[in-house]
Design a protein around this motif. Structure first.
Motif, PDB file in Angstrom:
ATOM      1  N   GLN B 307       0.876  -1.169   0.000  1.00  0.00           N
ATOM      2  CA  GLN B 307       0.000   0.000   0.000  1.00  0.00           C
ATOM      3  C   GLN B 307       0.916   1.222   0.000  1.00  0.00           C
ATOM      4  N   LYS B 310       0.239   7.098  -1.614  1.00  0.00           N
ATOM      5  CA  LYS B 310      -0.848   7.615  -2.445  1.00  0.00           C
ATOM      6  C   LYS B 310      -2.097   6.744  -2.310  1.00  0.00           C
ATOM      7  N   MET B 311      -1.905   5.437  -2.310  1.00  0.00           N
ATOM      8  CA  MET B 311      -3.046   4.530  -2.140  1.00  0.00           C
ATOM      9  C   MET B 311      -3.720   4.794  -0.793  1.00  0.00           C
ATOM     10  N   ASP B 314      -5.643   7.942  -0.980  1.00  0.00           N
ATOM     11  CA  ASP B 314      -6.832   7.777  -1.830  1.00  0.00           C
ATOM     12  C   ASP B 314      -7.816   6.758  -1.276  1.00  0.00           C
ATOM     13  N   GLN B 316      -7.366   3.577  -0.897  1.00  0.00           N
ATOM     14  CA  GLN B 316      -7.310   2.285  -1.591  1.00  0.00           C
ATOM     15  C   GLN B 316      -6.669   1.216  -0.714  1.00  0.00           C
ATOM     16  N   THR B 319      -2.640  -3.756  -2.379  1.00  0.00           N
ATOM     17  CA  THR B 319      -2.786  -4.580  -3.585  1.00  0.00           C
ATOM     18  C   THR B 319      -1.713  -5.668  -3.596  1.00  0.00           C
ATOM     19  N   PRO B 384      -1.993  -1.180  -9.731  1.00  0.00           N
ATOM     20  CA  PRO B 384      -3.317  -0.922 -10.314  1.00  0.00           C
ATOM     21  C   PRO B 384      -3.655   0.569 -10.452  1.00  0.00           C
ATOM     22  N   ASN B 385      -3.115   1.415  -9.576  1.00  0.00           N
ATOM     23  CA  ASN B 385      -3.422   2.852  -9.690  1.00  0.00           C
ATOM     24  C   ASN B 385      -2.465   3.590 -10.628  1.00  0.00           C
ATOM     25  N   GLY B 386      -1.638   2.841 -11.339  1.00  0.00           N
ATOM     26  CA  GLY B 386      -0.731   3.460 -12.300  1.00  0.00           C
ATOM     27  C   GLY B 386       0.645   3.784 -11.754  1.00  0.00           C
ATOM     28  N   GLU B 387       0.800   3.768 -10.450  1.00  0.00           N
ATOM     29  CA  GLU B 387       2.141   4.007  -9.888  1.00  0.00           C
ATOM     30  C   GLU B 387       3.072   2.877 -10.301  1.00  0.00           C
TER      31      GLU B 387
END
Lengths: 423, 423
Positions: B307, B310-311, B314, B316, B319, B384-387
């Motif tokens: 995690q 940023k996740m 946000d 999130q 992952t 998954p969030n593009g990072e």
């Protein structure tokens, strides 16, 4: 560095007469700490003691501590330690009013079991002799004996704390996997290339918190003192196991430490500047400090002796294998070892042990291991009684000794670390 | 191996209702041990607890022990341990006459500070995944990734015990010396290639005396159980420091362990045979035993999640980075690690920790480190969030999870080991 004070006065003498004998390791200027129990009382708790001449002062019996926890004593701040040293010096000095009371707190060392001097939480072994690194490296890489990191990084690795044993303990020759260069597969059996390593054990006093590095010029505030250390090594097991993560079973079957920790305070008269051979790089800033440059090193003599089973049977005293000087052997100072060990945030704790690594000097008669003296087992050493050695044989007793002497100061010694190889 | 008994009965249910929820890590068939204190009582002594559902049973409050010394409990003989497990199972089972008394000894896990589960004397790290050894070896030696000793010697080295930290603890990115391949000299600064390592921590129960090896088929009598372990690694510091004596500052700034030790008894329903790929050498006799062949390995799933800061911001959830199987990753069994560690006479003590080494499976989506998943930093991973990640960034939280499930048995879990990188 601890400053000189009246505990270092070379004219001081003790009412414990054996401490005043010339050449004694434990005069009143030394006052090293250790743990002991009266012989025969194997179930009794270990007590904290201070060596004075051939006696041990029982610190609790003398009213100087109210516990038996050596590690707690080692954790004390430098000022507190200096105050305890002053009380010990005053009480043991000729003319002290403590004499009557403290005489009852003395036990002859010969009537004591002397233990590992504290509880060792973590043991780290360094590799501070450039001569040892070069001698050993040459056996593996004749053209490129010293690796490129050596003069930049105080190379170290973690060792095994549980198998650190007190001086005088015999241990079994280890068994393990070895592989001859021309063999297709490894085989299993007793180690055939058993060696000693002449080292010093630097003990941590005050710890540091995880994530909080110790700066080089504060590093000695975290050192309690020094003892002798023999990091027995199984060279054939080491050669097969050590890539890529370092030595393991070749080292952790036993490491012998001497019973007395000579304090940084006691070493104060014997300090020497830290120097680098011309042309060598200066240390990175975190390893470089004014105090370290001025007196980071220590003037100490280190001696290795052997007594084989035959010598013992024939009533012959141990014979010298080597005699060298710490300051000629060590490329890094003890303060640099503390600063390096903690620079990433690693936490040191009271009682942790930092081995110096094998302290070999520039010539083979000052080498700190048989692997060096016998050039990897190729050139046997002949002992005075005609026996030969490449590596250690069953029944061999190895003895390490160390001492400091300098004009204007009273000689102090570290005692000895001895151990015997069993079949 | 511990035999199955009525504590493993899949129909058993607890009066602690949260333990009966499907997918719970800590059903009544698990009963892992740890140390805790009630949150806010930072000065209170740690107590021994057993996880049941989302609660902790305070063993002293329940009258099951009269001390708080987890290591003493771990030192118990296997029969004594089995008896304690039976008492725990009986007392926590639905219909127990202990319910009223023990309900008062429960503390919600959410109201606890969970500590490192015992006092770790010595910590040894092994290297049991042949896939990890090959993946990492390939980055250093493309033509010869696996060293010749790997399939013969369970490679291990000593780690640092003092810097083992409990799950949930953040730690500072270490600083240290690194040297770029084309640089003339090393430089000093924060680690730029910070990595995690997915490992298991095997804990020693009964110890062995110095000089007394443990035979392979008695080895599991000396194992207490297992937890999750993240051996954080500074790859750039490691590359410069590790020759010739192995990793040091690249590892000892912190290692995260999960709070609950799942016992060997709890693992009994999930045992698997020890096998060697065809064509590989069979182990030397001291590493080979009937019990080890029959059920030396364990069927366990291991998962890594991340995690990022940023996740978290946000909202999130973590992952998944990887999901793999212990028995596909480990080339050596825990019993083989004990037999190897002691074959030279090295003494193990209750509470000692043996890391498995990074548990990478045969494919990159089962790899246990970023160095492998990003192929040495050359192929960034996209989240998954593009990072993207090659190595860990400040604010990243890494979470390890593990569990055992098999037809006919109730799933048990190891909980989690999490840690966050600070700047």
């Amino acid at each position: 560095m601890t400053l000189l004070d009246k505990t270092h006065n070379p004219h001081l003498r003790s009412w414990v007469e054996s401490a005043n004998v010339a050449g004694c390791d434990f005069p009143i200027q030394n006052l090293p700490f250790g743990r002991f129990r009266r012989a025969g009382g194997s179930d009794a708790a270990l007590r904290i003691g201070v060596a004075i001449g051939d006696q041990v002062l029982d610190l609790r019996a003398a009213g100087l501590v109210d516990h038996d926890d050596m590690n707690a004593l080692m954790a004390a701040a430098p000022a507190e330690r200096a105050a305890l040293r002053q009380r010990l010096s005053d009480g043991l000095a000729q003319g002290s009013t403590q004499q009557a009371a403290w005489a009852a707190a003395l036990v002859p060392q010969s009537a004591c079991e002397l233990a590992v001097p504290c509880k060792v939480g973590d043991y780290t072994d360094f590799y501070t002799s450039v001569h040892h690194a070069t001698n050993i490296g040459r056996q593996f890489r004749p053209d490129n004996p010293l690796l490129p990191n050596y003069k930049w990084v105080p190379i170290g690795y973690h060792g095994r704390a549980s198998s650190i044993i007190p001086s005088g303990t015999a241990f079994r020759r280890p068994r393990g996997q070895t592989k001859a260069p021309d063999a297709a597969e490894p085989s299993f059996g007793p180690c055939k290339r058993l060696d000693y390593e002449l080292e010093l054990a630097w003990f941590i006093g005050q710890g540091n918190a995880l994530g909080e590095p110790v700066a080089i010029d504060q590093a000695e505030d975290h050192l309690f003192g020094v003892a002798l250390f023999n990091d027995w090594s199984a060279r054939d097991i080491q050669a097969w196991e050590y890539q890529p993560l370092g030595p393991f079973l070749s080292k952790n079957f036993g490491s012998t430490v001497s019973p007395w920790i000579v304090t940084m305070e006691a070493l104060a008269p014997f300090r020497a500047p830290f120097t680098r051979p011309e042309g060598d790089p200066q240390p990175l800033p975190y390893l470089d400090g004014a105090a370290n440059r001025a007196h980071g090193q220590i003037d100490m003599q280190l001696e290795v002796l052997i007594q084989t089973a035959k010598m013992r049977a024939d009533g012959q005293a141990p014979t010298r294998l080597s005699l060298g000087k710490l300051k000629e052997a060590a490329y890094w100072t003890p303060a640099q070892l503390v600063a390096h060990h903690t620079v990433n945030g690693c936490n040191l704790q009271p009682g942790d042990l930092m081995g110096s690594g094998t302290l070999s000097g520039p010539s083979l008669d000052t080498a700190g291991s048989l692997a060096e003296m016998s050039v990897g087992g190729k050139q046997p050493i002949t002992l005075p009684n005609g026996e030969q050695r490449t590596f250690l044989q069953d029944g061999d007793t190895l003895i390490l000794r160390g001492w400091c002497e300098r004009e204007g100061a009273v000689r102090i010694g570290l005692g000895e670390a001895s151990g015997t190889v069993l079949a």
